[in-house]
Design a protein around this motif. Structure first.
Motif, PDB file in Angstrom:
ATOM      1  N   THR A  52     -29.452 -38.964  54.489  1.00 29.23           N
ATOM      2  CA  THR A  52     -28.640 -37.775  54.248  1.00 29.23           C
ATOM      3  C   THR A  52     -27.312 -38.141  53.601  1.00 29.23           C
ATOM      4  O   THR A  52     -26.874 -37.497  52.631  1.00 29.23           O
ATOM      5  CB  THR A  52     -28.394 -37.017  55.565  1.00 29.23           C
ATOM      6  OG1 THR A  52     -29.653 -36.682  56.161  1.00 29.23           O
ATOM      7  CG2 THR A  52     -27.593 -35.745  55.322  1.00 29.23           C
ATOM      8  N   GLU A  53     -26.667 -39.178  54.107  1.00 27.94           N
ATOM      9  CA  GLU A  53     -25.390 -39.614  53.543  1.00 27.94           C
ATOM     10  C   GLU A  53     -25.580 -40.098  52.107  1.00 27.94           C
ATOM     11  O   GLU A  53     -24.742 -39.824  51.235  1.00 27.94           O
ATOM     12  CB  GLU A  53     -24.788 -40.729  54.395  1.00 27.94           C
ATOM     13  CG  GLU A  53     -23.424 -41.215  53.939  1.00 27.94           C
ATOM     14  CD  GLU A  53     -22.319 -40.179  54.075  1.00 27.94           C
ATOM     15  OE1 GLU A  53     -21.238 -40.393  53.480  1.00 27.94           O
ATOM     16  OE2 GLU A  53     -22.521 -39.161  54.764  1.00 27.94           O
TER      17      GLU A  53
ATOM     18  N   LYS B 121     -25.972 -37.093  49.811  1.00 31.96           N
ATOM     19  CA  LYS B 121     -24.677 -36.426  49.663  1.00 31.96           C
ATOM     20  C   LYS B 121     -23.785 -37.186  48.683  1.00 31.96           C
ATOM     21  O   LYS B 121     -23.193 -36.583  47.771  1.00 31.96           O
ATOM     22  CB  LYS B 121     -23.986 -36.318  51.026  1.00 31.96           C
ATOM     23  CG  LYS B 121     -22.647 -35.583  50.971  1.00 31.96           C
ATOM     24  CD  LYS B 121     -21.971 -35.542  52.330  1.00 31.96           C
ATOM     25  CE  LYS B 121     -21.366 -36.879  52.687  1.00 31.96           C
ATOM     26  NZ  LYS B 121     -20.579 -36.826  53.943  1.00 31.96           N
TER      27      LYS B 121
ATOM     28  N   GLU C 143     -36.141 -32.966  55.715  1.00 38.28           N
ATOM     29  CA  GLU C 143     -35.324 -33.244  56.895  1.00 38.28           C
ATOM     30  C   GLU C 143     -33.898 -33.615  56.491  1.00 38.28           C
ATOM     31  O   GLU C 143     -32.934 -33.260  57.172  1.00 38.28           O
ATOM     32  CB  GLU C 143     -35.953 -34.358  57.723  1.00 38.28           C
ATOM     33  CG  GLU C 143     -37.322 -34.039  58.292  1.00 38.28           C
ATOM     34  CD  GLU C 143     -37.321 -32.774  59.141  1.00 38.28           C
ATOM     35  OE1 GLU C 143     -36.413 -32.617  59.985  1.00 38.28           O
ATOM     36  OE2 GLU C 143     -38.218 -31.932  58.947  1.00 38.28           O
ATOM     37  N   ALA C 144     -33.758 -34.335  55.377  1.00 37.03           N
ATOM     38  CA  ALA C 144     -32.434 -34.782  54.939  1.00 37.03           C
ATOM     39  C   ALA C 144     -31.650 -33.665  54.264  1.00 37.03           C
ATOM     40  O   ALA C 144     -30.499 -33.403  54.612  1.00 37.03           O
ATOM     41  CB  ALA C 144     -32.555 -35.980  54.002  1.00 37.03           C
TER      42      ALA C 144
ATOM     43  N   LYS D 241     -31.881 -30.474  54.387  1.00 35.06           N
ATOM     44  CA  LYS D 241     -31.508 -29.322  55.207  1.00 35.06           C
ATOM     45  C   LYS D 241     -30.279 -29.622  56.065  1.00 35.06           C
ATOM     46  O   LYS D 241     -29.596 -28.687  56.501  1.00 35.06           O
ATOM     47  CB  LYS D 241     -32.686 -28.843  56.055  1.00 35.06           C
ATOM     48  CG  LYS D 241     -33.052 -29.713  57.235  1.00 35.06           C
ATOM     49  CD  LYS D 241     -34.240 -29.095  57.972  1.00 35.06           C
ATOM     50  CE  LYS D 241     -34.636 -29.912  59.189  1.00 35.06           C
ATOM     51  NZ  LYS D 241     -35.817 -29.339  59.883  1.00 35.06           N
ATOM     52  N   GLN D 242     -29.985 -30.913  56.284  1.00 36.42           N
ATOM     53  CA  GLN D 242     -28.759 -31.273  56.991  1.00 36.42           C
ATOM     54  C   GLN D 242     -27.524 -30.899  56.174  1.00 36.42           C
ATOM     55  O   GLN D 242     -26.434 -30.705  56.727  1.00 36.42           O
ATOM     56  CB  GLN D 242     -28.725 -32.787  57.269  1.00 36.42           C
ATOM     57  CG  GLN D 242     -29.917 -33.359  57.984  1.00 36.42           C
ATOM     58  CD  GLN D 242     -30.137 -32.780  59.364  1.00 36.42           C
ATOM     59  OE1 GLN D 242     -29.192 -32.631  60.135  1.00 36.42           O
ATOM     60  NE2 GLN D 242     -31.383 -32.455  59.673  1.00 36.42           N
ATOM     61  N   LEU D 243     -27.690 -30.822  54.862  1.00 34.78           N
ATOM     62  CA  LEU D 243     -26.568 -30.544  53.966  1.00 34.78           C
ATOM     63  C   LEU D 243     -26.438 -29.064  53.612  1.00 34.78           C
ATOM     64  O   LEU D 243     -25.449 -28.664  52.989  1.00 34.78           O
ATOM     65  CB  LEU D 243     -26.723 -31.363  52.676  1.00 34.78           C
ATOM     66  CG  LEU D 243     -26.730 -32.885  52.858  1.00 34.78           C
ATOM     67  CD1 LEU D 243     -27.130 -33.570  51.558  1.00 34.78           C
ATOM     68  CD2 LEU D 243     -25.371 -33.383  53.340  1.00 34.78           C
ATOM     69  N   ASN D 244     -27.412 -28.261  54.008  1.00 30.47           N
ATOM     70  CA  ASN D 244     -27.406 -26.854  53.625  1.00 30.47           C
ATOM     71  C   ASN D 244     -26.158 -26.140  54.139  1.00 30.47           C
ATOM     72  O   ASN D 244     -25.847 -26.180  55.328  1.00 30.47           O
ATOM     73  CB  ASN D 244     -28.650 -26.157  54.162  1.00 30.47           C
ATOM     74  CG  ASN D 244     -28.775 -24.735  53.652  1.00 30.47           C
ATOM     75  OD1 ASN D 244     -28.540 -24.470  52.471  1.00 30.47           O
ATOM     76  ND2 ASN D 244     -29.136 -23.815  54.533  1.00 30.47           N
TER      77      ASN D 244
ATOM     78  N   LEU E 234     -32.450 -41.071  59.231  1.00 31.89           N
ATOM     79  CA  LEU E 234     -32.139 -39.764  58.648  1.00 31.89           C
ATOM     80  C   LEU E 234     -30.662 -39.693  58.280  1.00 31.89           C
ATOM     81  O   LEU E 234     -30.301 -39.155  57.225  1.00 31.89           O
ATOM     82  CB  LEU E 234     -32.498 -38.655  59.633  1.00 31.89           C
ATOM     83  CG  LEU E 234     -32.197 -37.225  59.175  1.00 31.89           C
ATOM     84  CD1 LEU E 234     -32.948 -36.885  57.899  1.00 31.89           C
ATOM     85  CD2 LEU E 234     -32.549 -36.229  60.291  1.00 31.89           C
ATOM     86  N   GLU E 235     -29.815 -40.250  59.119  1.00 34.76           N
ATOM     87  CA  GLU E 235     -28.372 -40.240  58.843  1.00 34.76           C
ATOM     88  C   GLU E 235     -28.054 -40.974  57.541  1.00 34.76           C
ATOM     89  O   GLU E 235     -27.272 -40.489  56.719  1.00 34.76           O
ATOM     90  CB  GLU E 235     -27.621 -40.895  59.995  1.00 34.76           C
ATOM     91  CG  GLU E 235     -26.114 -40.940  59.801  1.00 34.76           C
ATOM     92  CD  GLU E 235     -25.398 -41.648  60.940  1.00 34.76           C
ATOM     93  OE1 GLU E 235     -24.161 -41.553  60.998  1.00 34.76           O
ATOM     94  OE2 GLU E 235     -26.063 -42.306  61.762  1.00 34.76           O
TER      95      GLU E 235
END
Length: 215
Positions: A190-191, A194, A23-24, A26-29, A186-187
């Motif tokens: 993901t951060e 990154k 989930e995380a 794929k936010q960066l893809n 999730l935010e």
């Protein structure tokens, strides 16, 4: 010249409906930040097959950096892993029913591999942005450690110039509705990934500070 980072996340396992690692990432893809481009792919939560898929992805994309990400339910922090051990010892079956006990990941490989990432520097970068993070000294003995070891073994065997490593992350909040366990949004996850990845691209050498947890 673009620096390509390959991020991998696992499919759900152990009865969970989601896996925060996928989930995380794929936010960066497809995200591009200055001269860095992120590529995200899902890999199966299956012994042996996960390594085969990862090696195929590396051959396809030819990344400069590879970071595999996995779920570690119960952990409080985002935890870059420091060492992968040559051991499969599964407390539950994987998604195809395999449950190796006391078996090597690679019969010909060394007992362990150190990460190729500046894990302490990555942790400091996350903490500077108020993201809970710490270095971990054990990736367990399930498919997460399996893929971490397989990645480092591939790099060693092929004399590849890429660098690689592994990051464990906590549950998402929706995974803890029926259990008492810590979670991160999730935010935030993901951060954190990154920031960790961008730090790893910019710095090959780690910093010398106190830090690390054996879970």
């Amino acid at each position: 010249m673009k620096h390509k980072i390959l991020l991998t996340g696992f499919e759900p396992f152990g009865g969970e409906k989601v896996n925060p690692s996928w989930e995380a990432v794929k936010q960066l893809n497809g995200m591009e930040i200055e001269d860095v481009v992120f590529i995200a792919e899902q890999i199966p939560t299956v012994f042996k097959k996960s390594i085969k898929v990862l090696e195929e992805l590396i051959e396809r994309y030819q990344p400069e950096l590879v970071i595999a990400v996995g779920q570690a339910g119960g952990r409080l922090h985002i935890t870059p892993e420091r060492v992968a051990v040559n051991l499969d010892d599964a407390r539950i079956p994987d998604n195809e029913g395999n449950q190796p006990i006391d078996e090597p990941v690679s019969p010909e490989g060394p007992a362990a591999y150190w990460t190729g990432l500046p894990v302490k520097r990555m942790v400091e970068a996350m903490k500077e942005h108020n993201i809970p993070a710490s270095v971990s000294h054990t990736a367990g003995t399930f498919v997460c450690n399996h893929i971490f070891y397989g990645l480092m073994d591939y790099i060693s065997r092929t004399s590849s110039g890429i660098r690689g490593g592994f990051i464990h992350i906590p549950f998402l909040p929706e995974q803890t509705i029926d259990k008492e366990a810590p979670s991160l949004s999730l935010e935030t996850i993901t951060e954190g990934i990154k920031l960790a990845a961008l730090t790893a691209v910019k710095h090959e050498q780690d910093i010398r500070v106190i830090g690390g947890i054996t879970h």
